[in-house]
Enzyme design. Structure first.
Site, PDB file in Angstrom:
ATOM      1  CD  GLN A 101      -2.688   1.164   2.560  1.00 25.17           C
ATOM      2  OE1 GLN A 101      -2.136   1.291   3.647  1.00 25.17           O
ATOM      3  NE2 GLN A 101      -3.986   1.047   2.428  1.00 25.17           N
ATOM      4  CE1 TYR A 155      -1.811   9.046   7.748  1.00 20.69           C
ATOM      5  CE2 TYR A 155      -3.366   7.302   7.191  1.00 20.69           C
ATOM      6  CZ  TYR A 155      -2.503   7.903   8.099  1.00 20.69           C
ATOM      7  OH  TYR A 155      -2.343   7.387   9.352  1.00 20.69           O
ATOM      8  NE  ARG A 202      -8.117  -0.206   3.997  1.00 20.37           N
ATOM      9  CZ  ARG A 202      -9.178  -0.965   4.276  1.00 20.37           C
ATOM     10  NH1 ARG A 202      -9.793  -1.615   3.288  1.00 20.37           N
ATOM     11  NH2 ARG A 202      -9.626  -1.105   5.501  1.00 20.37           N
ATOM     12  NE  ARG A 322     -10.219  -4.885  14.145  1.00 24.47           N
ATOM     13  CZ  ARG A 322     -11.392  -4.408  14.549  1.00 24.47           C
ATOM     14  NH1 ARG A 322     -11.514  -3.935  15.773  1.00 24.47           N
ATOM     15  NH2 ARG A 322     -12.419  -4.386  13.735  1.00 24.47           N
ATOM     16  CB  CYS A 345     -10.126 -11.077  16.289  1.00 24.13           C
ATOM     17  SG  CYS A 345     -10.048  -9.329  16.749  1.00 24.13           S
TER      18      CYS A 345
END
Lengths: 500, 500
Positions: A101, A155, A202, A322, A345
């Site tokens: 990424q 970002y 993404r 996760r 998880c």
């Protein structure tokens, strides 16, 4: 091997994924500030690769050289050899595909100051486009199977897409202008990597901040991505600066506010809480004739749950971070038809908290002191020397459970708690590490009957037999009105003093 | 009269509602700080009553005498006569039922200090229960048709229900304990009003704040309410103090943060954005055998949209506040089959902003300077003297529309803009007040064709003929990759300087 769409292969612009599970990018804080692949990073991703998810998205790598904490980089050719070794090793040991990424971020200072979209000159913007293209090209040179452009969260690219981007020039204020930089970056990356190299994006399906965009806009953003020839679209949510909680002496960190909760939904959220975003976006672009695969993420705990999303046509691929941190062998176990051995998880977000506190990210379920997930091929299940002696008692609005230690030929890894309410089928409720042999259930409702049993599991996820089942009739806090006495209340003065 | 479930009667514990539309409680800031019904309040609710919604929930009234800004009160018998007159007048002119929403709030100071759940003694709590019961009883004495207990947003009962309520005693920390005060208040109110008087509860289906509860908990809260004999459950969202934005010199006000946006979703949200909460809650309590009617709210613009929610079984009743503020005759027009004459809310949240700035709440669409909605039974539609001369041109990522003035025998009230994208059917896009004869459409996507026409409407909502249709081929901001030139970018240094 079970017949599940989740485990069927899919080809994305020539990239042959063996199954529909995507390890989405996740901060590890294992890298140094130098940006090179180190041994810890290598171990982390090789461990993931051994679990055979269809696609591994390596944590964000800077396309530029701006100062930051631990962060991999693709901002210079010097980073290629380390990444090439990583990609090659993954390919050598696993059918998993692997993409980096790539990220651009604006400057932030410990003082609280941060660079805004409106502060960037046209030349700054041009350099962002160039840097993305060059980094995407390096991803190809390094032997990755594709590249994912980070346009989510706090970002740079996401900040341009934001409904809060009010730049008065052609890069802001209107929907079309907010999409401009995204389009230029995608076009540039395509120019640099060629037609036959997968480019994914993404981005946030919803910003989850005041005056942020919702799925009304993200449908349009995704459609534009599809039109621009993006090969997959991975949907996240939130994770913004605007509601981040300032920590004295540290730079502002996204994911610390409400939008951070929405990005990584905790145990208090329904499973699959963000699936509606992928569903809305996929439905929309499909209706416009685009079949670009859409990845959904956010608290997708089990293969069955993931499968139900795919069967309902709500997404094309299942992203998880996760769940794979807790058990990198999630996919491999699903393929063997042994989902019952997955280390689940518990969505307690200890990993999220570590990240927020600028610490190395590990899973709290892992053996104490380890920074990598354990590996075991043991197949001997733990035992209860004396049946586990599970006890449960109501106290202070909760039900308190405790039990005895289990034994294992290898190592007890944790205890899994199963719960039934009013004689309905038992569900996995949560799990605790092996050092803890008690649990307080605060989500119990008065007037209901709760039944529990506990299983111990080892490093490979083999489950012990269940303890005996214990049953608690949990008392209601307030009497029900019909045929019950009302609480005794003395009729006094109805108005407290007028004061402030 | 059309055959719509929306317009079918429903009886709630003896309260016969003529239709399924509920005017939910809305701050008006028309009352004084003395707490008595005044002429402006009277006019506001009589205007609503003339529109004949099934149920009118009058804005929150304090159950106690604590200091606040403008707020109706039910904290003393002295408030009964004014409220009795209001209820009687509503009943005299309208089939609408009318209930007050009763509220307890904790103290706040301009300094930023606010009283927390944990600051309350047991005696404080006992007084809250007593005050609620007494206020509910006064509602019955005043001739209201029922009473609604405010357990939503930033107020005392909601703060106890909150997942952030960590009181260490029997009123906090666990789910059951968080429900205790709610249960005691409901039981007390029932004791005071009797079995045959409707009690409703309004509460948050989701808190929409960091560490707040989600529908996982609100399903349980609603179930408990149903078990306690509550007669309807009205679902709101957000509106919390925890993310409110502090304004210097003013007390902290909820609704100013993200959770406030979620409470009153603006134009950037999909229609019916909170319906999923009512759907989840209704499905859950129905599955447990309770048929307590559930009210959904949040940006439900049209009778058809409302009907689709009911037909899908997602809610039993449709709540709206802003839509009825924009047009109090919404229901009456729907009943006549004249939904086309409804003055549609544009969800610009000017009303929400007025409230946030402690100003009298009106609708921005109303004639300038008015603090009540206009009334007209005129049936002559406006005309265009010269066809309207609608013009549209793309500029700076937007499409700019302008048109000529329309004429009317009475008064031009506003202009409604209809839009079609890529030759799909025309939709109501938005509306502007009559003083404005231009509009900038910032939600246009490059590469698409947009067609527009405008209709003028008068005070009664009669629409003029459409202007001619204008068509704009909106240019794309970024070239599409196939067969198109790429943006010219000079390949320079890829890494900006390392600086902060």
């Amino acid at each position: 091997m079970l017949s599940m769409r989740l485990l069927e292969p899919i080809t994305i612009n020539g990239m042959e994924m063996q199954n529909r599970v995507v390890l989405t990018a996740m901060v590890t804080r294992l890298s140094g500030a130098d940006g090179f692949v180190n041994e810890n990073i290598r171990e982390r991703y090789l461990r993931f690769a051994r679990g055979e998810p269809g696609l591994i998205v390596v944590e964000a790598m800077g396309v530029h050289a701006a100062k930051s904490g631990p962060l991999l980089r693709l901002s210079d050719d010097k980073f290629i050899p380390g990444l090439r070794d990583l990609a090659k090793e993954v390919h050598d040991i696993s059918p998993s595909k692997i993409v980096p990424q790539i990220i651009h971020f604006l400057k932030i200072a410990r003082s609280g100051w941060r660079q805004r979209v409106r502060d960037l000159t046209k030349e700054d913007i041009r350099l962002i486009i160039v840097a993305y293209g060059d980094a995407a090209h390096r991803a190809r040179v390094a032997g990755f199977d594709g590249v994912e452009l980070h346009m989510a969260h706090a970002y740079t690219l996401s900040s341009f897409l934001s409904l809060r981007n009010k730049r008065p020039d052609e890069y802001g204020a209107s929907l079309e202008n907010r999409m401009r930089l995204m389009g230029e970056v995608i076009a540039r990356c395509r120019e640099k990597v060629g037609e036959d190299f997968p480019i994914g994006v993404r981005f946030d399906g919803e910003e989850c901040i005041k005056n942020g965009y919702t799925v009304e806009d993200s449908k349009e953003l995704a459609l534009r991505m599809a039109m621009l020839g993006v090969n997959y679209i991975s949907i996240s949510a939130g994770g913004k600066f605007e509601d981040a909680i300032k920590k004295e002496g540290e730079p502002l960190y996204p994911y610390t506010g409400y939008s951070g909760d929405r990005c990584m939904p905790s145990a208090t959220y329904p499973a699959g809480d963000n699936v509606y975003l992928a569903e809305g976006i996929k439905g929309y672009i499909n209706s416009k004739g685009y079949t670009t695969p859409v990845i959904t993420t956010g608290k997708i705990p089990t293969p069955d749950f993931a499968e139900s999303i795919l069967q309902a046509g709500k997404a094309d691929l299942i992203g998880m971070a996760r769940a794979l941190l807790a058990d990198p062998d999630w996919v491999k176990k699903a393929k063997k038809g042994r989902a019952d051995t997955i280390i689940r998880c518990v969505y307690g977000n200890v990993c999220k908290n570590l990240d927020e506190n600028f610490k190395t990210v590990f899973c709290t379920l892992w053996p104490r002191g380890k920074i990598q997930a354990p590996t075991s091929s043991d197949d001997v299940a733990p035992e209860w020397p004396n049946g586990g002696r599970l006890e449960a008692r109501p106290e202070a609005g909760r039900i308190l459970l405790s039990w005895d230690e289990a034994t294992d030929n290898e190592e007890i890894y944790g205890y899994e708690i199963f719960r039934s309410r009013n004689d309905e089928p038992f569900d996995h409720h949560t799990a605790v590490r092996s050092v803890t042999r008690k649990f307080a259930d605060t989500r119990v409702v008065g007037g209901d009957r709760y039944s529990y049993y506990v299983k111990a599991y080892d490093l490979a996820g083999n489950r012990s037999p269940a303890t005996q089942t214990v049953v608690v009739d949990f008392p209601i806090g307030v009497p029900l009105p019909v045929g019950e006495p009302l609480p005794e209340i003395r009729c006094g003065e109805s108005s407290p003093d007028d004061e402030e």
